[in-house]
Design a protein around this motif. Structure first.
Motif, PDB file in Angstrom:
ATOM      1  N   HIS A 291       0.827  -1.210   0.000  1.00  0.00           N
ATOM      2  CA  HIS A 291       0.000   0.000   0.000  1.00  0.00           C
ATOM      3  C   HIS A 291       0.862   1.261   0.000  1.00  0.00           C
ATOM      4  N   PHE A 292       0.281   2.331  -0.481  1.00  0.00           N
ATOM      5  CA  PHE A 292       0.916   3.646  -0.415  1.00  0.00           C
ATOM      6  C   PHE A 292      -0.074   4.657   0.168  1.00  0.00           C
ATOM      7  N   GLY A 293      -0.864   4.203   1.170  1.00  0.00           N
ATOM      8  CA  GLY A 293      -1.851   5.058   1.789  1.00  0.00           C
ATOM      9  C   GLY A 293      -3.058   5.325   0.910  1.00  0.00           C
ATOM     10  N   ASP A 294      -3.232   4.499  -0.129  1.00  0.00           N
ATOM     11  CA  ASP A 294      -4.334   4.733  -1.061  1.00  0.00           C
ATOM     12  C   ASP A 294      -5.285   3.533  -1.159  1.00  0.00           C
ATOM     13  N   ALA A 295      -5.150   2.582  -0.240  1.00  0.00           N
ATOM     14  CA  ALA A 295      -5.994   1.388  -0.318  1.00  0.00           C
ATOM     15  C   ALA A 295      -7.449   1.748  -0.013  1.00  0.00           C
ATOM     16  N   ASP A 296      -8.368   1.221  -0.815  1.00  0.00           N
ATOM     17  CA  ASP A 296      -9.804   1.422  -0.570  1.00  0.00           C
ATOM     18  C   ASP A 296     -10.409   0.098  -0.112  1.00  0.00           C
ATOM     19  N   PRO A 297     -11.658   0.093   0.352  1.00  0.00           N
ATOM     20  CA  PRO A 297     -12.283  -1.150   0.820  1.00  0.00           C
ATOM     21  C   PRO A 297     -12.287  -2.259  -0.229  1.00  0.00           C
ATOM     22  N   ALA A 298     -12.449  -1.894  -1.499  1.00  0.00           N
ATOM     23  CA  ALA A 298     -12.463  -2.924  -2.546  1.00  0.00           C
ATOM     24  C   ALA A 298     -11.113  -3.631  -2.621  1.00  0.00           C
ATOM     25  N   ARG A 299     -10.022  -2.891  -2.492  1.00  0.00           N
ATOM     26  CA  ARG A 299      -8.691  -3.495  -2.539  1.00  0.00           C
ATOM     27  C   ARG A 299      -8.463  -4.384  -1.320  1.00  0.00           C
ATOM     28  N   LEU A 300      -8.865  -3.924  -0.147  1.00  0.00           N
ATOM     29  CA  LEU A 300      -8.688  -4.726   1.054  1.00  0.00           C
ATOM     30  C   LEU A 300      -9.465  -6.033   0.960  1.00  0.00           C
ATOM     31  N   HIS A 301     -10.672  -5.979   0.391  1.00  0.00           N
ATOM     32  CA  HIS A 301     -11.469  -7.198   0.212  1.00  0.00           C
ATOM     33  C   HIS A 301     -10.748  -8.163  -0.728  1.00  0.00           C
ATOM     34  N   SER A 302     -10.176  -7.627  -1.800  1.00  0.00           N
ATOM     35  CA  SER A 302      -9.466  -8.469  -2.757  1.00  0.00           C
ATOM     36  C   SER A 302      -8.259  -9.144  -2.127  1.00  0.00           C
ATOM     37  N   LEU A 303      -7.564  -8.388  -1.272  1.00  0.00           N
ATOM     38  CA  LEU A 303      -6.386  -8.961  -0.614  1.00  0.00           C
ATOM     39  C   LEU A 303      -6.768 -10.087   0.339  1.00  0.00           C
ATOM     40  N   LEU A 304      -7.905  -9.928   1.027  1.00  0.00           N
ATOM     41  CA  LEU A 304      -8.331 -10.932   1.992  1.00  0.00           C
ATOM     42  C   LEU A 304      -8.957 -12.152   1.326  1.00  0.00           C
ATOM     43  N   GLN A 305      -9.715 -11.931   0.260  1.00  0.00           N
ATOM     44  CA  GLN A 305     -10.475 -13.016  -0.359  1.00  0.00           C
ATOM     45  C   GLN A 305      -9.787 -13.613  -1.600  1.00  0.00           C
ATOM     46  N   GLY A 306      -8.779 -12.925  -2.109  1.00  0.00           N
ATOM     47  CA  GLY A 306      -8.095 -13.444  -3.294  1.00  0.00           C
ATOM     48  C   GLY A 306      -8.750 -13.036  -4.592  1.00  0.00           C
ATOM     49  N   ARG A 307      -9.863 -12.320  -4.518  1.00  0.00           N
ATOM     50  CA  ARG A 307     -10.531 -11.840  -5.712  1.00  0.00           C
ATOM     51  C   ARG A 307     -11.465 -10.703  -5.331  1.00  0.00           C
ATOM     52  N   ALA A 308     -11.807  -9.896  -6.320  1.00  0.00           N
ATOM     53  CA  ALA A 308     -12.749  -8.810  -6.067  1.00  0.00           C
ATOM     54  C   ALA A 308     -14.117  -9.395  -5.755  1.00  0.00           C
ATOM     55  N   SER A 309     -14.922  -8.610  -5.025  1.00  0.00           N
ATOM     56  CA  SER A 309     -16.299  -9.067  -4.775  1.00  0.00           C
ATOM     57  C   SER A 309     -17.032  -9.192  -6.105  1.00  0.00           C
ATOM     58  N   SER A 310     -18.074  -9.991  -6.132  1.00  0.00           N
ATOM     59  CA  SER A 310     -18.819 -10.192  -7.372  1.00  0.00           C
ATOM     60  C   SER A 310     -19.370  -8.877  -7.901  1.00  0.00           C
ATOM     61  N   GLU A 311     -19.778  -7.963  -6.981  1.00  0.00           N
ATOM     62  CA  GLU A 311     -20.319  -6.675  -7.419  1.00  0.00           C
ATOM     63  C   GLU A 311     -19.237  -5.824  -8.077  1.00  0.00           C
ATOM     64  N   VAL A 312     -18.047  -5.800  -7.468  1.00  0.00           N
ATOM     65  CA  VAL A 312     -16.946  -5.025  -8.056  1.00  0.00           C
ATOM     66  C   VAL A 312     -16.523  -5.625  -9.396  1.00  0.00           C
ATOM     67  N   ALA A 313     -16.415  -6.952  -9.446  1.00  0.00           N
ATOM     68  CA  ALA A 313     -16.030  -7.608 -10.693  1.00  0.00           C
ATOM     69  C   ALA A 313     -17.029  -7.292 -11.792  1.00  0.00           C
ATOM     70  N   ARG A 314     -18.323  -7.329 -11.483  1.00  0.00           N
ATOM     71  CA  ARG A 314     -19.345  -7.032 -12.486  1.00  0.00           C
ATOM     72  C   ARG A 314     -19.233  -5.583 -12.942  1.00  0.00           C
ATOM     73  N   HIS A 315     -19.003  -4.683 -11.979  1.00  0.00           N
ATOM     74  CA  HIS A 315     -18.871  -3.264 -12.310  1.00  0.00           C
ATOM     75  C   HIS A 315     -17.694  -3.035 -13.261  1.00  0.00           C
ATOM     76  N   VAL A 316     -16.575  -3.693 -12.985  1.00  0.00           N
ATOM     77  CA  VAL A 316     -15.387  -3.533 -13.831  1.00  0.00           C
ATOM     78  C   VAL A 316     -15.629  -4.115 -15.218  1.00  0.00           C
TER      79      VAL A 316
END
Length: 460
Positions: free
Chosen positions: A45-70
């Motif tokens: 991190h460089f002080g710019d981590a958002d909740p979506a990034r933290l979720h990805s780090l913990l779960q190994g993938r983006a949430s289904s909602e974030v993945a769909r949005h992307v």
């Protein structure tokens, strides 16, 4: 390539290092995901981590909602980099996104957190510079993880192994699994890349891309094995592949590699002799290694060496580099080279031996009268103390001239023709000469330039 959707994303230490280096240069968080937004690797991190990034780090993938949005923003179809929109309700900041593709495959996404949906020009330039290396390593990781490719590579390498048992088993499996036909003619080519500053994964990807089209041709079936700096192409055919076909293939490979490698890279190709089927493929492989060594060390070959055209150089090039020094030049020849008329007499001797001792053909090639030729030949015999009518003496001088040609290509001789100091420390091999190339029109191994060399000496 096998569908990777349900496999765990492939990540190598080299890929992680590339992502970390990019992040450090930007001072921004960088993430690499596969086409389905599963995390492959990410930077610190460089002080710019958002909740979506933290979720990805913990779960190994983006949430289904974030993945769909992307994915709904059509990133898989983007022709180039762009900005992904953020969404407060998903805890997602805007990101700069680079779609990663190689040879028609959509490999994934490189994303950089950019809260203002903007990056400085130097930042986008840094990302653009880093992208080819990331693509190359990511593709190389995918290829190495692909079961079919890995199996083919394993069998090809086993077929070329020193162990007769390993070769026999590999041949049985290659034919039994219909990976290659048991055709009566085999030839191996080796592509060697040295001096490149790009990451090994990018080199391996470039090699695979250059060779892929030669798996199946109108005249042969093939299989390839690719390492970090070397690739092997094995071809089987019902009829012997013509030398012109093999050289055209080599030219195609070098052309394909040029835009994929940096300017410091010096790819060379060695072509082994054609052998009777899979059982003797190892022989062709060993010959191809020597031919590649010739291409590295002899600029006149212009990057492509063929065992069947090396002649006596094929024997000399099997000596270790530290043994290739002036002591190999026979003393009688050294005496000739050191005399006042050395260059002219050397050219005369070379032409005489290349024309099998024929007085008429030698005089014609040198464009001198036969009386003058006889006079020079007597001088050569007096200075060397050798008899040009003696077969053993001729071999000594002819081989000595070939050794001198090889040493000259290795820069063992200075500009005045004299020996320079030791090129390497004892026990070390010389660094090959990759960067130098002879201008178009030069012949292989110095052979086709011989007559011209004689005329230049005469003019001097």
């Amino acid at each position: 390539m096998t569908d990777q959707r349900w496999r765990a994303p492939v990540r190598s230490a080299a890929l992680q290092e590339l992502v970390e280096e990019l992040a450090e240069s930007l001072h921004r968080s960088v993430t690499l995901t596969d086409p389905w937004c599963r995390r492959i690797c990410s930077s610190r991190h460089f002080g710019d981590a958002d909740p979506a990034r933290l979720h990805s780090l913990l779960q190994g993938r983006a949430s289904s909602e974030v993945a769909r949005h992307v994915l709904d923003q059509g990133v898989a179809r983007w022709a180039g980099p762009g900005f992904l929109e953020g969404r407060d309700d998903l805890g997602l900041l805007p990101r700069y996104c680079v779609p990663l593709r190689e040879r028609g495959h959509f490999l994934g996404l490189l994303t950089v957190i950019a809260p203002e949906s903007a990056l400085a020009p130097e930042e986008t330039e840094a990302i653009a510079r880093a992208t080819p290396a990331v693509i190359g390593q990511l593709y190389a990781d995918h290829v190495s993880a692909d079961a079919g490719t890995a199996r083919e590579q394993e069998l090809v390498l086993a077929l070329l192994d020193a162990s007769p048992a390993a070769r026999a088993e590999a041949r049985k499996r290659l034919v039994g699994d219909a990976l290659l036909p048991d055709a009566p003619h085999a030839v191996v080519s080796v592509v060697q890349v040295t001096g490149s500053r790009v990451p090994p994964g990018q080199v391996a990807t470039a090699l695979r891309g250059a060779l892929e089209g030669l798996r199946r041709t109108r005249s042969a079936d093939g299989a390839i094995a690719v390492a970090a700096d070397r690739a092997v192409l094995l071809q089987l055919a019902d009829r012997p592949l013509h030398e012109d076909v093999l050289r055209e293939q080599s030219a195609h490979i070098l052309r394909a590699l040029a835009p994929r490698l940096d300017a410091s890279a010096a790819p060379v190709i060695g072509i082994g002799a054609r052998q009777p089927g899979l059982a003797d493929a190892r022989t062709s492989y060993e010959q191809a290694l020597v031919a590649a060594r010739a291409a590295q060390r002899m600029p006149g070959l212009r990057g492509v060496g063929s065992w069947e055209e090396l002649g006596e150089f094929a024997v000399l090039l099997q000596l270790p580099d530290r043994a290739l020094n002036g002591s190999l030049v026979p003393k009688p020849l050294s005496a000739l080279l050191d005399c006042a008329n050395g260059p002219r007499l050397e050219a005369t001797l070379r032409c005489f031996l290349d024309h099998a001792g024929s007085i008429p053909r030698t005089a014609e090639a040198l464009e001198i009268h036969r009386t003058s030729l006889y006079y020079r030949l007597r001088q050569i015999q007096e200075i060397t103390g050798l008899d040009l009518d003696n077969g053993a003496d001729r071999i000594t001088l002819h081989l000595g001239l070939r050794v001198r040609e090889l040493l000259a290509s290795l820069d063992v001789f200075g500009e005045d023709g004299g020996l320079q100091g030791p090129a390497t420390a004892p026990g070390e091999d010389r660094v090959p000469l990759q960067a130098r190339r002879t201008p178009a029109g030069s012949g292989p191994a110095g052979r086709s330039v011989t007559a011209g060399h004689h005329r230049q000496v005469e003019a001097a």
